[in-house]
Structure formats: structure tokens, C-alpha cells
Design an enzyme around this catalytic site. Sequence first.
Site, short mmCIF file in Angstrom:
data_model
loop_
_atom_site.label_atom_id
_atom_site.label_comp_id
_atom_site.label_asym_id
_atom_site.label_seq_id
_atom_site.Cartn_x
_atom_site.Cartn_y
_atom_site.Cartn_z
N ARG A 160 46.08 29.97 64.49
CA ARG A 160 46.62 28.73 64.32
C ARG A 160 47.41 29.49 63.51
NH1 ARG A 160 44.23 23.24 63.32
NH2 ARG A 160 44.04 23.04 65.53
N THR A 199 33.29 21.84 61.99
CA THR A 199 33.57 23.04 60.80
C THR A 199 32.02 23.65 60.58
OG1 THR A 199 33.87 21.15 58.65
CG2 THR A 199 36.30 22.10 60.18
N ASP A 234 35.59 15.98 68.95
CA ASP A 234 36.18 16.78 67.55
C ASP A 234 35.80 16.09 66.32
OD1 ASP A 234 37.82 19.11 66.92
OD2 ASP A 234 39.44 17.86 66.63
N LYS A 246 38.36 26.20 68.67
CA LYS A 246 37.45 25.45 69.51
C LYS A 246 37.75 24.44 70.30
CE LYS A 246 35.99 23.92 65.02
NZ LYS A 246 36.98 24.69 64.61
N THR A 247 38.79 23.88 69.86
CA THR A 247 39.95 23.11 71.19
C THR A 247 40.14 23.49 72.61
OG1 THR A 247 40.17 21.20 69.06
CG2 THR A 247 41.69 20.86 71.11
#
Length: 334
Positions: free
Chosen positions: A217, A158, A109, A64-65
Amino acid sequence: APPLHAQGQGEEGEQDAALRPKRMADMVGQRAVYERIKIAVDAAKMRGEPLGHVLFDGPPGLGKTTFATCIPRDLGVTLQIASGATLGAPKDLLPYLTNAEAGSVLFIDEIHRLPKAVEEFMYPAMEDFRVDITLGEGVSARTINMTLQPFTIIGATTRTGLLSAPLRDRFQIREHLDFYSEPELTEIVTRNAGKLRLEIDPPAAAKVAMCSRGTPRIANNRLRWVRDYATSRADGAATLKVAEEALAMLGIDPMGLDPQDRKYLQTILRVFRGGPAGVEAIAHTMNTAIDTLTDEVEPFLLRSELVVRSPRGRRLTQLGYAHLGETPPEEFPE
Ligand code: ADP
């Protein structure tokens, strides 16, 4: 220009940044999302208009980031970064709105954490690029209407279910990020090994990918650990044997589940006899936050069909029992 706010994830945040793709074209996977965003970005650029507001949802670590930081680079515009967790009142959001240049991007965020008052303050900013500021109190209170530059909000959360419908509806583009396939993760691991100057054998890269719960990640974290292990215990090269030993030392099983994942499955099995069990009860027993379970632990286990969610709670599946090396009870529901 306003300061670029750090991600607040400490060292891991900085390490994330080192391996984060700079352009959307450098991103691996998420092809359908990529194609749709690319069309919207191209069109915005060609028309000289701001991109419509974009909302990304999905479990942590799926990009997302990364999308939110690549999109402004592809658009050739500036980026401001904020977090819903730190925007407690409209006055906290106001500087970001007034600093936003024409066509620029404001990334928020954890947007589900915005308090209601901030959310409502944002509606006219999103719809008409203006804000209503109230000065003074009581009978002497006045409202000033302030015009903003046309800009783009990119929100990340989320789960979209955590957002109020009016906020969700103000995003023209809504995209869900799903877990990555093993070939996609293998590609990410191989590229990032190059960035980290780690020599990695293809089977070792595939092994790291397989053990990363579909999440870039996590793949990056596991890769860094394999690199440390290779440096400390081998001659620096990551062979399959080195990768297997390194991952075993973290308690990662062949499916990529870590000790916390297995504790969750074991809790349902031993304490709740396979379920159904409410997530609150499971969280309590494990001494873990409910959000950690619902946002970080459960999505991959549900997706892997090790557990199912029913109105009465979480239940182990046949696969879940098999993974723990147990046989389901006789009267097991299909
Ligand atoms: P989120 O914001 O969804 O929690 P991030 O965008 O921070 O996740 O992703 C975490 C890390 O995973 C990034 O720093 C990057 O290195 C890697 N990553 C995420 N998505 C991709 C992708 N599509 N291609 C390559 N690497 C990715």
C-alpha cells in the site's frame, strides 16, 4: 443480493481498489500463503463445499483485503464485506449471515473490534451454520434457532493476539502476512506504473520499492506521488533522479523511513536516552495513539532491527543509533 459495503477509507480506499489484483494469481509475493490457500480453494471447489473459515493477520497494507477479495472470485462465489468496527450488536451481523448464499464469503475486516456479544453470536454460525435468536425479554423470552447456508468467514486483523482464543480457534486456516522483499515490491511498482500509465525507469521503480517499508500500500502511495511529481516538475517520465527528488520532498530517508518513523526513533533516543521505554510513554510524548505505534510504526522498525522489544520496553539497537547518526553509549548491551 446484499449491498457491497465500501471500505470506509474514503478516496484512498477507492484508489487502493484501482491497483488491487483481481485474482490470487495476479498477486505478487506471499508465495507460501498463496500456495496453501490455493490448495484449500481448489479442494473446496472440487468437493463443492464451502472453504473453511480463514483468518489473516499482519500489519496494514500487506494484502489481507486483497486476499479476501480475490478468494471469492477464484471460488466463483459472492462476497459480502463488513467491518468489526461497525458490527456493534448481533442484530448488525444477522443480515449478513442470513444473506450469505451457499458457499459464499463474508469478509470481516478489523475482526478484533467485534464486541463479545457479537463474537459469541457468531460461534454457532461458524461451527454449525445456525444462529440462536432471542425474542422478547425476561420470562416471556424465547430462543429461535435459525439455519444458515454453509458459508465462509474471512477475518482480518493486525495481530492475532487481539482475538479471543475461542474466536481464533474457529478459523480452520490462519495465515500471517509478512513484509514484502524489495524484488517483490519492485515487481508491484513496475506493474502498477503500467496501470497508471507512468513511464518509469527500472532504477526508479527499485528506488520506490526500497522506500516503501516492505508494504504494497505504501509502495502504491509513493508511486502515485512520484507520478504527480513527474507530471508537475519533469516531462512526465519517472527517472531515478525524479523519483529521488520526489521521495526526498516527502521526507523519506534512504531506508524508506518517513518523518513519523524517525520521530519515534528520535523520541526513544532523546527523551528516553535510547530506552528501554514503554510504548505508552513513547506514544504520549509523541502525541500519537498507542495503536498507531504498535500496529503501523513499530512492526517495520522491529523487523529492520532498528529497535528491540524487551519486557522493560523498547530500546534502540546499534543499527538504530547508526541510522540516526549517533554512537551508542559505552556500556551498550549487546
Ligand atoms: P490490508 O487489507 O492488509 O490492509 P490491502 O489488501 O488493502 O491491505 O492492500 C493494500 C494495497 O496493496 C492493495 O490495494 C493492492 O493494490 C496492494 N497489494 C497488497 N498485496 C498485494 C500483492 N500481494 N500483490 C500486489 N499488490 C498488492
